[in-house]
Design a protein around this motif. Sequence first.
Motif, PDB file in Angstrom:
ATOM      1  N   VAL A 161     109.348  -4.715  -9.289  1.00 45.25           N
ATOM      2  CA  VAL A 161     109.411  -5.953  -8.522  1.00 45.25           C
ATOM      3  C   VAL A 161     109.183  -7.146  -9.440  1.00 45.25           C
ATOM      4  N   PRO A 162     110.014  -8.197  -9.354  1.00 48.66           N
ATOM      5  CA  PRO A 162     109.835  -9.379 -10.207  1.00 48.66           C
ATOM      6  C   PRO A 162     108.473 -10.037  -9.988  1.00 48.66           C
ATOM      7  N   ARG A 163     107.913 -10.570 -11.054  1.00 50.27           N
ATOM      8  CA  ARG A 163     106.587 -11.190 -11.002  1.00 50.27           C
ATOM      9  C   ARG A 163     106.557 -12.360 -10.018  1.00 50.27           C
ATOM     10  N   GLN A 164     107.647 -13.132  -9.950  1.00 53.34           N
ATOM     11  CA  GLN A 164     107.666 -14.287  -9.042  1.00 53.34           C
ATOM     12  C   GLN A 164     107.485 -13.864  -7.593  1.00 53.34           C
ATOM     13  N   LEU A 165     108.094 -12.743  -7.202  1.00 51.40           N
ATOM     14  CA  LEU A 165     107.931 -12.262  -5.839  1.00 51.40           C
ATOM     15  C   LEU A 165     106.505 -11.784  -5.588  1.00 51.40           C
ATOM     16  N   ILE A 166     105.914 -11.187  -6.603  1.00 52.26           N
ATOM     17  CA  ILE A 166     104.528 -10.734  -6.459  1.00 52.26           C
ATOM     18  C   ILE A 166     103.594 -11.922  -6.255  1.00 52.26           C
ATOM     19  N   LEU A 167     103.819 -12.999  -6.984  1.00 53.41           N
ATOM     20  CA  LEU A 167     102.989 -14.197  -6.824  1.00 53.41           C
ATOM     21  C   LEU A 167     103.125 -14.768  -5.417  1.00 53.41           C
ATOM     22  N   LEU A 168     104.344 -14.792  -4.891  1.00 54.22           N
ATOM     23  CA  LEU A 168     104.551 -15.258  -3.517  1.00 54.22           C
ATOM     24  C   LEU A 168     103.833 -14.358  -2.524  1.00 54.22           C
ATOM     25  N   LEU A 169     103.897 -13.070  -2.757  1.00 53.28           N
ATOM     26  CA  LEU A 169     103.247 -12.114  -1.857  1.00 53.28           C
ATOM     27  C   LEU A 169     101.735 -12.311  -1.848  1.00 53.28           C
ATOM     28  N   ILE A 170     101.138 -12.394  -3.014  1.00 54.09           N
ATOM     29  CA  ILE A 170      99.678 -12.561  -3.103  1.00 54.09           C
ATOM     30  C   ILE A 170      99.238 -13.862  -2.444  1.00 54.09           C
ATOM     31  N   GLY A 171      99.921 -14.954  -2.788  1.00 51.17           N
ATOM     32  CA  GLY A 171      99.549 -16.254  -2.218  1.00 51.17           C
ATOM     33  C   GLY A 171      99.679 -16.279  -0.709  1.00 51.17           C
ATOM     34  N   GLY A 172     100.748 -15.680  -0.199  1.00 54.19           N
ATOM     35  CA  GLY A 172     100.951 -15.665   1.247  1.00 54.19           C
ATOM     36  C   GLY A 172      99.905 -14.840   1.980  1.00 54.19           C
ATOM     37  N   LEU A 173      99.588 -13.665   1.456  1.00 45.82           N
ATOM     38  CA  LEU A 173      98.581 -12.824   2.093  1.00 45.82           C
ATOM     39  C   LEU A 173      97.209 -13.490   2.081  1.00 45.82           C
ATOM     40  N   ARG A 174      96.848 -14.086   0.966  1.00 50.93           N
ATOM     41  CA  ARG A 174      95.540 -14.748   0.880  1.00 50.93           C
ATOM     42  C   ARG A 174      95.433 -15.884   1.879  1.00 50.93           C
ATOM     43  N   GLU A 175      96.457 -16.700   1.974  1.00 54.81           N
ATOM     44  CA  GLU A 175      96.411 -17.831   2.897  1.00 54.81           C
ATOM     45  C   GLU A 175      96.391 -17.355   4.339  1.00 54.81           C
ATOM     46  N   LEU A 176      97.169 -16.327   4.659  1.00 52.67           N
ATOM     47  CA  LEU A 176      97.182 -15.792   6.014  1.00 52.67           C
ATOM     48  C   LEU A 176      95.812 -15.242   6.398  1.00 52.67           C
ATOM     49  N   ILE A 177      95.185 -14.524   5.480  1.00 50.24           N
ATOM     50  CA  ILE A 177      93.857 -13.968   5.743  1.00 50.24           C
ATOM     51  C   ILE A 177      92.830 -15.078   5.929  1.00 50.24           C
ATOM     52  N   ALA A 178      92.843 -16.061   5.036  1.00 50.04           N
ATOM     53  CA  ALA A 178      91.869 -17.158   5.114  1.00 50.04           C
ATOM     54  C   ALA A 178      92.018 -17.937   6.413  1.00 50.04           C
ATOM     55  N   THR A 179      93.249 -18.261   6.786  1.00 49.77           N
ATOM     56  CA  THR A 179      93.484 -19.015   8.017  1.00 49.77           C
ATOM     57  C   THR A 179      93.037 -18.233   9.238  1.00 49.77           C
ATOM     58  N   THR A 180      93.300 -16.932   9.235  1.00 51.98           N
ATOM     59  CA  THR A 180      92.897 -16.091  10.362  1.00 51.98           C
ATOM     60  C   THR A 180      91.383 -16.079  10.526  1.00 51.98           C
ATOM     61  N   VAL A 181      90.660 -15.923   9.413  1.00 49.01           N
ATOM     62  CA  VAL A 181      89.200 -15.895   9.464  1.00 49.01           C
ATOM     63  C   VAL A 181      88.656 -17.247   9.927  1.00 49.01           C
ATOM     64  N   GLU A 182      89.187 -18.321   9.374  1.00 49.86           N
ATOM     65  CA  GLU A 182      88.712 -19.664   9.732  1.00 49.86           C
ATOM     66  C   GLU A 182      88.954 -19.976  11.210  1.00 49.86           C
ATOM     67  N   ASP A 183      90.018 -19.442  11.765  1.00 54.42           N
ATOM     68  CA  ASP A 183      90.336 -19.688  13.170  1.00 54.42           C
ATOM     69  C   ASP A 183      89.581 -18.750  14.114  1.00 54.42           C
ATOM     70  N   GLY A 184      88.715 -17.907  13.540  1.00 56.52           N
ATOM     71  CA  GLY A 184      87.916 -17.010  14.353  1.00 56.52           C
ATOM     72  C   GLY A 184      88.623 -15.734  14.756  1.00 56.52           C
ATOM     73  N   GLY A 185      89.770 -15.451  14.144  1.00 54.11           N
ATOM     74  CA  GLY A 185      90.507 -14.238  14.471  1.00 54.11           C
ATOM     75  C   GLY A 185      90.026 -13.045  13.668  1.00 54.11           C
ATOM     76  N   ARG A 186      90.554 -11.881  14.027  1.00 57.02           N
ATOM     77  CA  ARG A 186      90.249 -10.661  13.298  1.00 57.02           C
ATOM     78  C   ARG A 186      91.348 -10.411  12.276  1.00 57.02           C
ATOM     79  N   VAL A 187      90.955 -10.158  11.039  1.00 56.03           N
ATOM     80  CA  VAL A 187      91.949  -9.961   9.992  1.00 56.03           C
ATOM     81  C   VAL A 187      92.824  -8.750  10.296  1.00 56.03           C
TER      82      VAL A 187
END
Length: 206
Positions: A161-187
């Motif tokens: 897998v190209p490195r650029q796609l991996i960077l997008l994947l990591i950044g997206g997952l981290r932001e999704l997890i952080a937003t979910t926790v901050e909004d009081g949701g369950r990861v």
Amino acid sequence: MDTMTTAGQRTASTPEDAGTFRQRLLDGLASAIVDNGYRSTTVADIVGRARTSRRTFYEHFEDKERCFVALLAEKNAEMIREIVASVDPAAPWENQVRQAVEAWIVASESEPAITVSWIRDVPSLGVAARQLQRDSMAAFVTMIETLCDTDEWRSAGVGPVPRQLILLLIGGLRELIATTVEDGGRVSDITEIAMRASIALLDPRR
């Protein structure tokens, strides 16, 4: 032997003691972040929870920021080990994605305050924290590159897998997890969407 401070708390005097006290300080910071958040936590909070002294703290860390960086580096390495251990390299690649995403989410959900602090507090810190970000990203990229560069992935026409796609994947997952926790949701509630998005991003045929 251990020496005693005026407050009656012990300080480290052997390498074994030093490792124990360092871990207690990291655990003390982790506990304080859960209760108060990183920004409101003080060195006094950390040493109080670690049941040691300010002198011992400064024997191990220059300041609170360096202690925070050490804590997050430890948590990062632990998370990577858990994700790698959860993946069966002989399973179909989509199953491997599910295994990795589920392990990532379980690790994040086990300590949500640390997860959010990592994503929200680190960017505002100094040079040491920026280096931690780079080292952490590099470690996660290497992990995903390794997981995706196997016979199973290549035979499915997916890896490497190209490195650029991996960077997008990591950044997206981290932001999704952080937003979910901050909004009081369950990861754990984002597992399916995280898995579908990861598969869509990693599969060049889609």
